[in-house]
Write an enzyme that holds these catalytic residues in place. Structure first.
Site, short mmCIF file in Angstrom:
data_model
loop_
_atom_site.label_atom_id
_atom_site.label_comp_id
_atom_site.label_asym_id
_atom_site.label_seq_id
_atom_site.Cartn_x
_atom_site.Cartn_y
_atom_site.Cartn_z
N TYR A 83 0.83 -1.21 0.00
CA TYR A 83 0.00 0.00 0.00
C TYR A 83 0.86 1.26 0.00
O TYR A 83 1.71 1.45 0.89
CB TYR A 83 -0.90 -0.01 1.23
CG TYR A 83 -2.03 0.98 1.16
CD1 TYR A 83 -3.24 0.65 0.56
CD2 TYR A 83 -1.90 2.25 1.70
CE1 TYR A 83 -4.29 1.56 0.52
CE2 TYR A 83 -2.94 3.16 1.66
CZ TYR A 83 -4.13 2.81 1.06
OH TYR A 83 -5.15 3.70 1.03
N TYR B 55 -5.36 5.49 -7.49
CA TYR B 55 -5.56 5.36 -6.05
C TYR B 55 -7.03 5.10 -5.80
O TYR B 55 -7.87 6.00 -5.85
CB TYR B 55 -5.10 6.62 -5.32
CG TYR B 55 -5.25 6.48 -3.82
CD1 TYR B 55 -4.52 5.52 -3.12
CD2 TYR B 55 -6.12 7.28 -3.10
CE1 TYR B 55 -4.66 5.36 -1.76
CE2 TYR B 55 -6.27 7.13 -1.72
CZ TYR B 55 -5.53 6.17 -1.06
OH TYR B 55 -5.68 6.02 0.31
#
Ligand SMILES: [Zn+2]
Lengths: 398, 155
Positions: free
Chosen positions: A303, A353
């Site tokens: 991440y 994103y």
């Protein structure tokens, strides 16, 4: 008179193998285009991604009986189920903490399917973060409890909260902006091979990075993820059923969530060691139940809302020692051909994103052998959710 | 939700919106006292405040007065895009201060050049991790008093 025991015999114990391990597989992935602005609503994008994932799996929507998503997802299960034409749904779950929820959606479906609560699960995330509002601009609904202790002082955005950890990390371990650039460059180089990536065809030089504007010193523009409209989904079934699906199965080998003792959300400055985040907790559980360890991971999807999360996560998940995460990024280690290629679709920094869901789908592509930055023969992949917030992670294998 | 922040109508700085556990901190701050919640039984300091002690589970608590001295644990300099009141002062500083009495108790705040000075009043070149600081208090336009920090160990 013969007596009969009223207590049924217990089932034979599974020896040393948790019920979750390899019991389920991801058999379908789907996504919409990614862009700064898409016309469709979030609900519509969610439906498109989910239907694409079901089509990829070759499973009709009427067979879907489980859903999992994020608490921040705007479209609920009811709307999704009736729109796509799902059947009777017997399991649905949401996980909180923004990007910390990504892998937990798959973990919850895997648990539900492995324990017989459902048979076809869909996890998804749809978000118009590109054209929609920035959450931190909303002064009325903010992250719960810690807000009164940080926001009045102007520590307002997630980037400010992570920049605080980044500065301390640089101070304690000698990490430099070049290390953060290594992360940004790896993601950008992978995006260059991925036509679906927002930053496809837009290389990032060191000079551009070093001279870009600050967002929250010590972090600059390119330390921040993209702001994207888009949606993604994946489909889970049991390992038995997966063998009959049209794609080669990608097994959920291990899954974990992580909320460390005395943790306080992303503003995590109030425990003994703020640089040891939730990834450490998730990692301990993840590896404990796995047949392999960090050295056996062929490719990782970590991440990357902000570049410093990568060195912190590399340490947390055990790829290197405490304080060694920055040095780990050197010599192209994170790029295709390096010792741990990561975020091979471009990640949150350079593909899209969408709260980390594209890291799950890219992990699946790697294990199918269909990534645009394929690691030859990849058979194991770590996928992680947001570090800093209560998190989650998956070990996938082919 | 009890701990949501409220915006001000004139785009001014955000004001603390205390929850039930946090309210005493702000009441003491309004009197110019920096106090931290501690267990009434085992005396362990804890922050942020909460209903019971994570060490001994006692619901007794007390608010211990701190010396107001500490060190900068880390700091950032935010730049736009920001809320208007903060964009107007950017780059301002935000610091995390670890308290002298309990280094694991860290408070987010701002370093200022003098009591009552604004959050952009310190030259960023003066900031460094480990710098000794001492508390002062500032009354915000909305009537709230918040702790601020001055460089240097003595006044
Ligand atoms: Zn106690």
């Amino acid at each position: 008179m013969a007596t009969r025991s009223t207590t049924p015999a217990p089932p034979p114990a599974r020896r040393g193998s948790p019920a979750l391990k390899d019991a389920t597989a991801i058999v379908g992935i789907g996504q919409t285009p990614f862009a700064r602005r898409l016309e469709d609503s979030e609900k519509s994008l969610a439906c498109r991604a989910i239907l694409a994932a079901l089509d990829d799996a070759g499973i009709p929507p009427s067979q879907v009986d489980a859903f999992a998503s994020y608490t921040m997802e705007e479209t609920d299960e009811v709307e999704i189920a009736k729109s796509i034409g799902a059947g009777d749904v017997t399991f649905f779950a949401r996980t909180g903490f923004g990007g910390g929820a990504s892998c937990a959606t798959v973990a919850h479906l895997a648990t539900a399917i492995a324990t017989g609560q459902a048979s076809v699960g869909v996890a998804w995330r749809s978000r118009k973060r590109g054209s929609g509002p920035r959450p931190w601009r909303n002064t009325r609904t903010q992250l719960p409890t810690p807000a009164q202790w940080s926001r009045p002082y102007g520590l307002i955005r997630p980037v400010d909260e992570i920049a605080m950890l980044a500065r301390r990390y640089m101070h304690e371990y000698g990490a430099t902006r070049d290390h953060f650039f290594n992360v940004a460059r790896a993601c950008r180089r992978h995006a260059a091979r991925n036509p679906a990536a927002v930053m496809h065809g837009r290389p990032l030089t060191r000079e551009t990075y070093m001279t870009s504007r600050w967002i929250s010193e010590p972090l600059c523009l390119y330390d921040n993820c993209l702001e994207t409209d888009g949606a993604l989904a994946c489909v889970l079934v049991s390992a038995d059923r997966a063998r009959d699906c049209r794609r080669s199965p990608v097994y959920v080998h291990s899954a974990a969530q992580g909320l460390p003792a005395q943790h306080h959300g992303m503003v995590n400055y109030w425990n003994g060691d703020p640089l040891t985040g939730p990834s450490w907790t998730a990692a301990r559980q993840l590896w404990k139940t796995a047949d392999f360890g960090p050295a056996d991971i062929d490719v990782a999807q970590i991440y990357d809302a902000f570049t410093p999360l990568i060195p912190l996560s590399l340490e947390g998940y055990g790829f290197c020692g405490r304080g060694e995460g920055a040095a780990f990024t050197e010599d192209g280690a994170l790029e295709r051909g390096g010792r741990l290629p990561l975020n091979t679709g471009g990640g949150g920094l350079s593909e899209a994103y969408v709260h980390g869901f594209n890291l799950i789908t890219e992990g699946v592509r790697q294990l199918r052998g269909t990534s645009t930055a394929q690691v030859p023969g990849a058979s194991t992949c770590l996928v992680t959710a947001g570090e800093g917030v209560p998190t989650s992670a998956l070990l996938l294998r082919s | 939700m009890s701990s949501m922040m409220r915006g001000t109508t004139d785009n001014g700085p955000l004001l603390p919106e205390p929850d039930e556990d946090g309210a005493p901190f702000w009441e003491f701050a309004a009197r110019g006292e920096l106090r931290v919640q501690a267990c009434g039984l085992c005396r362990e300091l804890r922050f942020p405040p909460r209903p019971c002690c994570p060490r001994c589970q006692s619901f007794d608590n007390e608010w211990q007065r701190m010396s107001g001295r500490g060190r900068i644990w880390s700091y950032v300099l935010p730049h736009p895009p920001l809320l208007p009141a903060y964009a107007a002062r950017s780059p301002y500083n935000v610091v995390v201060v670890e308290l002298a009495e309990a280094p694991r108790i860290r408070l987010v705040g701002n370093l200022v050049a003098a009591p009552g000075a604004d959050i952009d009043s310190v030259d960023p070149e003066q900031l460094y991790i480990g710098a000794p600081v001492r508390v002062t208090f500032a009354r915000l336009p909305g009537g709230f008093t918040v702790p601020r920090w001055l460089l240097g160990a003595t006044s």
